[in-house]
Motif scaffolding. Sequence first.
Motif, PDB file in Angstrom:
ATOM      1  N   GLY A  85      19.096   0.238   1.049  1.00  0.00           N
ATOM      2  CA  GLY A  85      19.135   1.699   0.913  1.00  0.00           C
ATOM      3  C   GLY A  85      20.454   2.263   1.409  1.00  0.00           C
ATOM      4  N   LYS A  86      20.926   1.719   2.531  1.00  0.00           N
ATOM      5  CA  LYS A  86      22.166   2.233   3.121  1.00  0.00           C
ATOM      6  C   LYS A  86      23.380   1.923   2.252  1.00  0.00           C
ATOM      7  CE  LYS A  86      24.478   2.560   7.542  1.00  0.00           C
ATOM      8  NZ  LYS A  86      24.446   2.310   8.954  1.00  0.00           N
ATOM      9  N   THR A  87      23.377   0.729   1.645  1.00  0.00           N
ATOM     10  CA  THR A  87      24.543   0.385   0.814  1.00  0.00           C
ATOM     11  C   THR A  87      24.463   1.027  -0.577  1.00  0.00           C
ATOM     12  OG1 THR A  87      23.436  -1.684   0.310  1.00  0.00           O
ATOM     13  CG2 THR A  87      25.211  -1.808   1.901  1.00  0.00           C
ATOM     14  N   ASN A  88      23.320   1.614  -0.904  1.00  0.00           N
ATOM     15  CA  ASN A  88      23.190   2.331  -2.188  1.00  0.00           C
ATOM     16  C   ASN A  88      22.735   3.758  -1.893  1.00  0.00           C
ATOM     17  OD1 ASN A  88      23.428   0.234  -4.492  1.00  0.00           O
ATOM     18  ND2 ASN A  88      22.186  -0.755  -2.923  1.00  0.00           N
ATOM     19  N   ILE A  89      23.498   4.433  -1.040  1.00  0.00           N
ATOM     20  CA  ILE A  89      23.056   5.720  -0.500  1.00  0.00           C
ATOM     21  C   ILE A  89      22.883   6.767  -1.605  1.00  0.00           C
ATOM     22  CG2 ILE A  89      25.330   6.721   0.079  1.00  0.00           C
ATOM     23  CD1 ILE A  89      22.359   6.549   2.494  1.00  0.00           C
ATOM     24  N   ASN A  90      23.543   6.533  -2.756  1.00  0.00           N
ATOM     25  CA  ASN A  90      23.400   7.475  -3.876  1.00  0.00           C
ATOM     26  C   ASN A  90      22.061   7.325  -4.603  1.00  0.00           C
ATOM     27  OD1 ASN A  90      24.423   4.948  -4.500  1.00  0.00           O
ATOM     28  ND2 ASN A  90      25.099   5.618  -6.541  1.00  0.00           N
ATOM     29  N   LEU A  91      21.358   6.216  -4.365  1.00  0.00           N
ATOM     30  CA  LEU A  91      20.050   6.042  -5.015  1.00  0.00           C
ATOM     31  C   LEU A  91      18.958   6.697  -4.177  1.00  0.00           C
ATOM     32  CD1 LEU A  91      20.065   2.277  -6.150  1.00  0.00           C
ATOM     33  CD2 LEU A  91      20.595   4.313  -7.511  1.00  0.00           C
ATOM     34  N   SER A  92      17.970   7.296  -4.853  1.00  0.00           N
ATOM     35  CA  SER A  92      16.846   7.871  -4.101  1.00  0.00           C
ATOM     36  C   SER A  92      15.918   6.728  -3.657  1.00  0.00           C
ATOM     37  CB  SER A  92      16.060   8.843  -4.983  1.00  0.00           C
ATOM     38  OG  SER A  92      15.424   8.104  -6.018  1.00  0.00           O
ATOM     39  N   LEU A  93      15.031   7.041  -2.730  1.00  0.00           N
ATOM     40  CA  LEU A  93      14.075   6.011  -2.290  1.00  0.00           C
ATOM     41  C   LEU A  93      13.179   5.594  -3.458  1.00  0.00           C
ATOM     42  CD1 LEU A  93      13.208   7.500   1.225  1.00  0.00           C
ATOM     43  CD2 LEU A  93      14.655   5.528   0.737  1.00  0.00           C
ATOM     44  N   GLU A  94      12.877   6.549  -4.347  1.00  0.00           N
ATOM     45  CA  GLU A  94      12.071   6.222  -5.535  1.00  0.00           C
ATOM     46  C   GLU A  94      12.819   5.222  -6.426  1.00  0.00           C
ATOM     47  OE1 GLU A  94      12.575   9.304  -4.426  1.00  0.00           O
ATOM     48  OE2 GLU A  94      10.533   9.922  -3.904  1.00  0.00           O
ATOM     49  N   ASP A  95      14.143   5.451  -6.592  1.00  0.00           N
ATOM     50  CA  ASP A  95      14.954   4.532  -7.415  1.00  0.00           C
ATOM     51  C   ASP A  95      14.896   3.123  -6.825  1.00  0.00           C
ATOM     52  OD1 ASP A  95      15.802   6.535  -9.092  1.00  0.00           O
ATOM     53  OD2 ASP A  95      17.678   6.894  -7.988  1.00  0.00           O
ATOM     54  N   LEU A  96      15.061   3.060  -5.493  1.00  0.00           N
ATOM     55  CA  LEU A  96      15.058   1.744  -4.831  1.00  0.00           C
ATOM     56  C   LEU A  96      13.698   1.078  -5.013  1.00  0.00           C
ATOM     57  CD1 LEU A  96      16.872   2.867  -1.586  1.00  0.00           C
ATOM     58  CD2 LEU A  96      17.743   1.115  -3.147  1.00  0.00           C
ATOM     59  N   GLN A  97      12.650   1.865  -4.883  1.00  0.00           N
ATOM     60  CA  GLN A  97      11.305   1.295  -5.021  1.00  0.00           C
ATOM     61  C   GLN A  97      11.076   0.821  -6.467  1.00  0.00           C
ATOM     62  OE1 GLN A  97       7.726   3.826  -4.973  1.00  0.00           O
ATOM     63  NE2 GLN A  97       7.106   2.704  -3.140  1.00  0.00           N
ATOM     64  N   SER A  98      11.579   1.605  -7.426  1.00  0.00           N
ATOM     65  CA  SER A  98      11.328   1.226  -8.824  1.00  0.00           C
ATOM     66  C   SER A  98      12.002  -0.104  -9.184  1.00  0.00           C
ATOM     67  CB  SER A  98      11.762   2.342  -9.776  1.00  0.00           C
ATOM     68  OG  SER A  98      13.164   2.392  -9.793  1.00  0.00           O
ATOM     69  N   LYS A  99      13.043  -0.460  -8.409  1.00  0.00           N
ATOM     70  CA  LYS A  99      13.737  -1.729  -8.687  1.00  0.00           C
ATOM     71  C   LYS A  99      12.891  -2.946  -8.310  1.00  0.00           C
ATOM     72  CE  LYS A  99      18.476  -0.048  -8.351  1.00  0.00           C
ATOM     73  NZ  LYS A  99      18.890  -0.246  -9.747  1.00  0.00           N
ATOM     74  N   VAL A 100      11.867  -2.751  -7.474  1.00  0.00           N
ATOM     75  CA  VAL A 100      10.976  -3.890  -7.160  1.00  0.00           C
ATOM     76  C   VAL A 100       9.608  -3.738  -7.825  1.00  0.00           C
ATOM     77  CG1 VAL A 100      11.797  -4.852  -4.968  1.00  0.00           C
ATOM     78  CG2 VAL A 100      10.434  -2.774  -4.922  1.00  0.00           C
ATOM     79  N   THR A 101       9.498  -2.746  -8.689  1.00  0.00           N
ATOM     80  CA  THR A 101       8.171  -2.444  -9.236  1.00  0.00           C
ATOM     81  C   THR A 101       8.189  -2.483 -10.757  1.00  0.00           C
ATOM     82  OG1 THR A 101       8.023  -0.872  -7.411  1.00  0.00           O
ATOM     83  CG2 THR A 101       6.240  -0.818  -9.001  1.00  0.00           C
TER      84      THR A 101
END
Length: 276
Positions: free
Chosen positions: A219-235
């Motif tokens: 999350g920190k290294t992709n600070i421009n992504l929302s938490l939803e975006d990060l979650q969608s990458k594993v879902t």
Amino acid sequence: MLYNKATKVGFMGCGNMAQAVIKGLIEKKVLEAQHLFATNRSPGKLLKFKESYNIQICQTNEELVESADIVILAMKPQDLIAAIEPIASLFHEKQIVISLAAGITMNTLKKNLSQCRMIRMIPNTPSIIGSGLLGYVASEDVNDYLDTITEDLFSSLGKVVKLKDEAQLEAFMVACSSGTGFVYELMMYWNDWLQEHDFDDDLAKELTIETFLGASLLGKTNINLSLEDLQSKVTSKKGVTFAGLESIREQEIERSLRVAFEKSSIRNQELAKLLK
Ligand SMILES: NC(=O)c1ccc[n+]([C@@H]2O[C@H](COP(=O)([O-])OP(=O)(O)OC[C@H]3O[C@@H](n4cnc5c(N)ncnc54)[C@H](OP(=O)(O)O)[C@@H]3O)[C@@H](O)[C@H]2O)c1
């Protein structure tokens, strides 16, 4: 008073948090040891710390207040009022007082030290390793000057965040300071699950820590992504993570956590009344 390299900073209470700040100030060369003063109720840890960093030791809190331009109140909340009440008249209007104690409001501090400019700061435990969050409010809308001092004194402990008011400080404390404890609670569930599936204790703990750390760092290294975006990458739809997330949402875990946050806020308000 102008803040400069000769500004004298006194720590009333030299426990974990004060020691972390002093260490940071000396190692980052913000201030020299000769300008740092400390007292502590029991002398043992203070003497040990002096041996490592050569700071100035004061025999009494009175002496500390008379020596310092900035006084940091770094004792536990339940010890703070008893420590400052009898010596309140020694503080003077040019001094800046920074309280680290949770539950002691600006009003309560001002009742004792109305003459001083004041900062209330709430650190979280990762501050001790320099990965903390430190939220603060100032007693008056001074200027950038107090903000600079606060940032300089505490930035070696982590990210220093200026908050709008004490209501926001309380929300910060629940989410980021108590929140560290909530995260450990979640980590224990991961740990237990792994142990139940035959991972030995050490490996279960390591895998748990790395899972939380990895998610945070991603999350920190992709600070421009929302938490939803990060979650969608594993879902993926109807996949393994999706099934688990659906269950988390059905069981209203967010609602349970919100209630926990609210209960912490209420307890903070109760403590503030007790510590008046
Ligand atoms: N540590 C954290 O991660 C953390 C996180 C959030 C907030 N805080 C806040 O930061 C403050 C300091 O926490 P801490 O963890 O550093 O506490 P700590 O390790 O218990 O240190 C407090 C120190 O204050 C000393 N003390 C007590 N009464 C005193 C007095 N009258 N005069 C001088 N010294 C006195 C104690 O002496 P003894 O040696 O006799 O005990 C102790 O060494 C607290 O208000 C705490 O709520 C800390």
